[in-house]
Design an enzyme around this catalytic site. Sequence first.
Site, PDB file in Angstrom:
ATOM      1  N   GLU A  50      54.251  50.350  45.943  1.00 52.14           N
ATOM      2  CA  GLU A  50      53.516  49.102  45.707  1.00 52.14           C
ATOM      3  C   GLU A  50      53.593  48.704  44.233  1.00 52.14           C
ATOM      4  O   GLU A  50      53.758  49.557  43.361  1.00 52.14           O
ATOM      5  CB  GLU A  50      52.039  49.297  46.090  1.00 52.14           C
ATOM      6  CG  GLU A  50      51.642  48.589  47.374  1.00 52.14           C
ATOM      7  CD  GLU A  50      51.610  47.066  47.279  1.00 52.14           C
ATOM      8  OE1 GLU A  50      52.380  46.469  46.492  1.00 52.14           O
ATOM      9  OE2 GLU A  50      50.817  46.447  47.995  1.00 52.14           O
ATOM     10  N   ASP A  51      53.446  47.419  43.990  1.00 52.31           N
ATOM     11  CA  ASP A  51      53.380  46.961  42.604  1.00 52.31           C
ATOM     12  C   ASP A  51      52.012  47.240  42.000  1.00 52.31           C
ATOM     13  O   ASP A  51      51.880  47.754  40.907  1.00 52.31           O
ATOM     14  CB  ASP A  51      53.722  45.456  42.502  1.00 52.31           C
ATOM     15  CG  ASP A  51      52.935  44.588  43.484  1.00 52.31           C
ATOM     16  OD1 ASP A  51      52.170  45.117  44.313  1.00 52.31           O
ATOM     17  OD2 ASP A  51      53.098  43.352  43.428  1.00 52.31           O
TER      18      ASP A  51
ATOM     19  N   ASP B 266      44.915  46.577  43.962  1.00 53.67           N
ATOM     20  CA  ASP B 266      43.871  45.729  43.392  1.00 53.67           C
ATOM     21  C   ASP B 266      42.572  46.025  44.158  1.00 53.67           C
ATOM     22  O   ASP B 266      41.838  46.938  43.808  1.00 53.67           O
ATOM     23  CB  ASP B 266      44.340  44.275  43.544  1.00 53.67           C
ATOM     24  CG  ASP B 266      43.430  43.264  42.877  1.00 53.67           C
ATOM     25  OD1 ASP B 266      42.784  43.612  41.893  1.00 53.67           O
ATOM     26  OD2 ASP B 266      43.383  42.105  43.353  1.00 53.67           O
ATOM     27  N   THR B 267      42.296  45.312  45.242  1.00 52.69           N
ATOM     28  CA  THR B 267      41.106  45.617  46.041  1.00 52.69           C
ATOM     29  C   THR B 267      41.320  46.875  46.887  1.00 52.69           C
ATOM     30  O   THR B 267      40.358  47.495  47.322  1.00 52.69           O
ATOM     31  CB  THR B 267      40.786  44.455  47.007  1.00 52.69           C
ATOM     32  OG1 THR B 267      41.885  44.299  47.905  1.00 52.69           O
ATOM     33  CG2 THR B 267      40.539  43.168  46.242  1.00 52.69           C
ATOM     34  N   GLY B 268      42.588  47.211  47.155  1.00 49.77           N
ATOM     35  CA  GLY B 268      42.906  48.358  48.013  1.00 49.77           C
ATOM     36  C   GLY B 268      43.116  47.968  49.467  1.00 49.77           C
ATOM     37  O   GLY B 268      43.545  48.788  50.282  1.00 49.77           O
TER      38      GLY B 268
ATOM     39  N   THR C  93      45.297  45.975  51.002  1.00 51.55           N
ATOM     40  CA  THR C  93      46.673  45.998  51.515  1.00 51.55           C
ATOM     41  C   THR C  93      47.097  47.430  51.851  1.00 51.55           C
ATOM     42  O   THR C  93      47.587  47.698  52.956  1.00 51.55           O
ATOM     43  CB  THR C  93      47.652  45.388  50.492  1.00 51.55           C
ATOM     44  OG1 THR C  93      47.244  44.050  50.214  1.00 51.55           O
ATOM     45  CG2 THR C  93      49.077  45.383  51.018  1.00 51.55           C
TER      46      THR C  93
ATOM     47  N   PHE D 139      44.571  39.365  35.422  1.00 54.28           N
ATOM     48  CA  PHE D 139      45.653  39.020  36.343  1.00 54.28           C
ATOM     49  C   PHE D 139      46.977  39.156  35.604  1.00 54.28           C
ATOM     50  O   PHE D 139      47.212  38.477  34.609  1.00 54.28           O
ATOM     51  CB  PHE D 139      45.480  37.615  36.917  1.00 54.28           C
ATOM     52  CG  PHE D 139      46.369  37.383  38.097  1.00 54.28           C
ATOM     53  CD1 PHE D 139      45.986  37.823  39.362  1.00 54.28           C
ATOM     54  CD2 PHE D 139      47.599  36.778  37.949  1.00 54.28           C
ATOM     55  CE1 PHE D 139      46.823  37.656  40.454  1.00 54.28           C
ATOM     56  CE2 PHE D 139      48.452  36.602  39.038  1.00 54.28           C
ATOM     57  CZ  PHE D 139      48.052  37.042  40.299  1.00 54.28           C
TER      58      PHE D 139
ATOM     59  N   ARG E 278      58.049  36.456  38.223  1.00 49.47           N
ATOM     60  CA  ARG E 278      58.497  37.754  38.736  1.00 49.47           C
ATOM     61  C   ARG E 278      59.633  38.338  37.899  1.00 49.47           C
ATOM     62  O   ARG E 278      59.803  39.553  37.814  1.00 49.47           O
ATOM     63  CB  ARG E 278      59.007  37.622  40.179  1.00 49.47           C
ATOM     64  CG  ARG E 278      57.922  37.381  41.211  1.00 49.47           C
ATOM     65  CD  ARG E 278      58.491  37.620  42.609  1.00 49.47           C
ATOM     66  NE  ARG E 278      57.713  36.975  43.645  1.00 49.47           N
ATOM     67  CZ  ARG E 278      56.623  37.498  44.210  1.00 49.47           C
ATOM     68  NH1 ARG E 278      56.184  38.668  43.821  1.00 49.47           N
ATOM     69  NH2 ARG E 278      55.975  36.857  45.153  1.00 49.47           N
TER      70      ARG E 278
END
Length: 176
Positions: free
Chosen positions: A99-100, A103-105, A107, A152, A165
């Site tokens: 994963e990149d 964040d919230t977890g 995904t 961000f 990107r």
Amino acid sequence: MTQTHVSTLLSTEQIAARVRELGAQITKDYEGRRLVLVSVLKGSFIFTADLCRAIDTHQVRIEFLGVRSYGEGTSTSGVVQITQDLSKPIEGEDVLIVEDIVDTGLTIAHLLELFKTRHPASIKVCSLLHKPARTKIEVPIDYLGFTIEDRFVVGYGLDWAERYRNLPFIGVVEAK
Ligand code: IMP
Ligand code: MG
């Protein structure tokens, strides 16, 4: 249109050095085993390309998983949609999700649940970045590049509305 400027958070050199360390650790941990790297698109395509070349074994298979989390802009809704599935089964395989950013977890939590139903021999997570301040669900990160603050970030595969990107470093977008 407002002018924007990207300030560097992690330089190309810092990232490259950390990716080499992660690759060496993974090489050691998976010695004598086959490994399936699952690159979560689109964000982790650059990280995966560098990481797989830092893993020193011929026993690596690369898979891509297309994922979309509903929601525009800089927040995740938590609803994860698979837009492109793996090309081959992972039953009995040692799987490493790449994963990149966690964040919230949400995904990673969703993907771990999904993959467990496919009965891999093992399943681990490698994420370049982690933003612990935004955690909604705790997920295991077996290999982690960097912990970052609640900003961000863009570049090195990470986007802001599909832009940035291709930046060779990780930065923060600032309005001028
Ligand atoms: P989650 O909140 O852990 O489910 O992360 C969902 C996805 O949101 C990540 O895989 C990234 O693609 C994206 N994301 C989260 N934080 C950032 C960020 O700071 N910059 C760019 N993309 C992000
Ligand atoms: Mg992602």
